[in-house]
Design a protein around this motif. Sequence first.
Motif, PDB file in Angstrom:
ATOM      1  N   LEU A 116      22.726  79.225  -0.723  1.00 14.12           N
ATOM      2  CA  LEU A 116      22.922  78.069   0.136  1.00 14.12           C
ATOM      3  C   LEU A 116      23.759  78.402   1.381  1.00 14.12           C
ATOM      4  O   LEU A 116      23.627  77.734   2.422  1.00 14.12           O
ATOM      5  CB  LEU A 116      23.669  77.005  -0.691  1.00 14.12           C
ATOM      6  N   ALA A 117      24.575  79.418   1.306  1.00  7.05           N
ATOM      7  CA  ALA A 117      25.535  79.687   2.382  1.00  7.05           C
ATOM      8  C   ALA A 117      24.868  79.962   3.739  1.00  7.05           C
ATOM      9  O   ALA A 117      25.253  79.340   4.746  1.00  7.05           O
ATOM     10  CB  ALA A 117      26.468  80.825   1.980  1.00  7.05           C
ATOM     11  N   PRO A 118      23.843  80.854   3.802  1.00  9.71           N
ATOM     12  CA  PRO A 118      23.217  81.070   5.118  1.00  9.71           C
ATOM     13  C   PRO A 118      22.402  79.857   5.570  1.00  9.71           C
ATOM     14  O   PRO A 118      22.223  79.638   6.767  1.00  9.71           O
ATOM     15  CB  PRO A 118      22.277  82.264   4.887  1.00  9.71           C
ATOM     16  N   ARG A 162      19.069  84.890   6.318  1.00 18.07           N
ATOM     17  CA  ARG A 162      17.932  84.034   6.650  1.00 18.07           C
ATOM     18  C   ARG A 162      16.869  84.888   7.323  1.00 18.07           C
ATOM     19  O   ARG A 162      17.192  85.818   8.069  1.00 18.07           O
ATOM     20  CB  ARG A 162      18.376  82.951   7.643  1.00 18.07           C
ATOM     21  N   SER A 163      15.602  84.551   7.097  1.00 22.70           N
ATOM     22  CA  SER A 163      14.542  85.396   7.645  1.00 22.70           C
ATOM     23  C   SER A 163      14.577  85.415   9.178  1.00 22.70           C
ATOM     24  O   SER A 163      14.085  86.361   9.793  1.00 22.70           O
ATOM     25  CB  SER A 163      13.179  84.950   7.126  1.00 22.70           C
ATOM     26  N   ASP A 164      15.198  84.423   9.820  1.00 19.70           N
ATOM     27  CA  ASP A 164      15.258  84.429  11.289  1.00 19.70           C
ATOM     28  C   ASP A 164      16.566  85.029  11.825  1.00 19.70           C
ATOM     29  O   ASP A 164      16.838  84.955  13.019  1.00 19.70           O
ATOM     30  CB  ASP A 164      15.058  83.002  11.839  1.00 19.70           C
ATOM     31  N   PHE A 165      17.358  85.631  10.955  1.00 15.16           N
ATOM     32  CA  PHE A 165      18.632  86.233  11.411  1.00 15.16           C
ATOM     33  C   PHE A 165      18.415  87.732  11.636  1.00 15.16           C
ATOM     34  O   PHE A 165      17.915  88.442  10.761  1.00 15.16           O
ATOM     35  CB  PHE A 165      19.725  86.016  10.363  1.00 15.16           C
ATOM     36  N   ASP A 166      18.772  88.232  12.825  1.00 20.43           N
ATOM     37  CA  ASP A 166      18.562  89.644  13.147  1.00 20.43           C
ATOM     38  C   ASP A 166      19.764  90.463  12.662  1.00 20.43           C
ATOM     39  O   ASP A 166      20.694  90.742  13.418  1.00 20.43           O
ATOM     40  CB  ASP A 166      18.350  89.792  14.669  1.00 20.43           C
ATOM     41  N   TYR A 167      19.719  90.853  11.395  1.00 20.59           N
ATOM     42  CA  TYR A 167      20.826  91.562  10.752  1.00 20.59           C
ATOM     43  C   TYR A 167      21.064  92.925  11.411  1.00 20.59           C
ATOM     44  O   TYR A 167      22.202  93.294  11.706  1.00 20.59           O
ATOM     45  CB  TYR A 167      20.504  91.730   9.264  1.00 20.59           C
ATOM     46  N   ALA A 168      19.962  93.651  11.673  1.00 20.25           N
ATOM     47  CA  ALA A 168      20.092  95.003  12.234  1.00 20.25           C
ATOM     48  C   ALA A 168      20.850  94.959  13.558  1.00 20.25           C
ATOM     49  O   ALA A 168      21.758  95.771  13.800  1.00 20.25           O
ATOM     50  CB  ALA A 168      18.712  95.631  12.415  1.00 20.25           C
ATOM     51  N   ASP A 209      26.637  84.192   7.571  1.00 14.15           N
ATOM     52  CA  ASP A 209      25.456  84.858   8.144  1.00 14.15           C
ATOM     53  C   ASP A 209      24.655  85.545   7.057  1.00 14.15           C
ATOM     54  O   ASP A 209      23.442  85.702   7.159  1.00 14.15           O
ATOM     55  CB  ASP A 209      25.897  85.952   9.142  1.00 14.15           C
ATOM     56  N   ALA A 210      25.379  86.016   6.043  1.00 11.23           N
ATOM     57  CA  ALA A 210      24.732  86.850   5.018  1.00 11.23           C
ATOM     58  C   ALA A 210      25.363  86.549   3.665  1.00 11.23           C
ATOM     59  O   ALA A 210      26.459  85.983   3.585  1.00 11.23           O
ATOM     60  CB  ALA A 210      24.925  88.328   5.365  1.00 11.23           C
ATOM     61  N   ILE A 211      24.647  86.947   2.619  1.00 12.70           N
ATOM     62  CA  ILE A 211      25.233  86.865   1.271  1.00 12.70           C
ATOM     63  C   ILE A 211      25.134  88.229   0.610  1.00 12.70           C
ATOM     64  O   ILE A 211      24.283  89.052   0.979  1.00 12.70           O
ATOM     65  CB  ILE A 211      24.529  85.820   0.366  1.00 12.70           C
ATOM     66  N   VAL A 212      26.022  88.473  -0.332  1.00 11.97           N
ATOM     67  CA  VAL A 212      25.900  89.628  -1.210  1.00 11.97           C
ATOM     68  C   VAL A 212      25.740  89.035  -2.602  1.00 11.97           C
ATOM     69  O   VAL A 212      26.614  88.318  -3.083  1.00 11.97           O
ATOM     70  CB  VAL A 212      27.146  90.535  -1.118  1.00 11.97           C
TER      71      VAL A 212
END
Length: 222
Positions: free
Chosen positions: A154-156, A107-113, A162-165
């Motif tokens: 749809l998952a996130p 999601r654009s608001d999820f801080d992946y780094a 949290d993430a998809i591949v």
Amino acid sequence: MKAQAKPALTLALSKGRIFDETLPLLKAAGIEVLEDPEKSRKLIIGTTNPELQVVLVRASDVPTYVQYGGADLGVTGKDTLIEHGGQGLYQPLDLQIARCRVSVAVRSDFDYASAVRQGSRLKVATKYVGIARDFFAAKGVHVDLIKLYGSMELAPLTGLADAIVDLVSTGNTLKANHLVEVERIMDISSRLVVNQAALKLKQDPIRHLIDVFARTVAARQT
Ligand code: PRP
């Protein structure tokens, strides 16, 4: 009534991009398929070459059909091939079609780094469990993998992960669902796969197809 002779060669394709982008390769070999799979419910389609028929299978089933001889040849994405494992398949050619990539998106608001840096345990939803497991293991990131069969985006959005591949081509599906691509795992294109026994028993027609496809692919690169 005399039974009709079965064509010598069976080619497994999946509907959609792989089917559409294989047609010009067949055309280069002077072969046209006799039905449009989007209009017909038939699963076995004849071609203008009485020696070749096409069977329509799910993309993830193409390697299995070819492995066990349900089809002599098939066209399958590198993603599908990696997940299958490639046992029993001769892989003579990268056809350079149906090109896309496998990426990690959030999601654009999820801080992946930060999540990765802090060593948090990521929940990752994907159809590509093998690719995802290897990728995150190589990075030393702990993940809980959730296997899905479609609509990964749809998952996130629902909190399932949290993430998809997933596969990304134009990026439109991610954008439409407010997801962003944060890592590119690998580039994908489709391969020709051949049943190993068929290659020995039906060497001439198979070699001929491989040669025409190879010349067509090479001509496109120049
Ligand atoms: C793939 C993939 C994405 C979409 C990406 O789905 O799973 O959903 O294409 O394409 P884009 O970047 O051009 O928007 P596909 O249509 O192959 O169906 P699937 O959900 O069955 O995998």
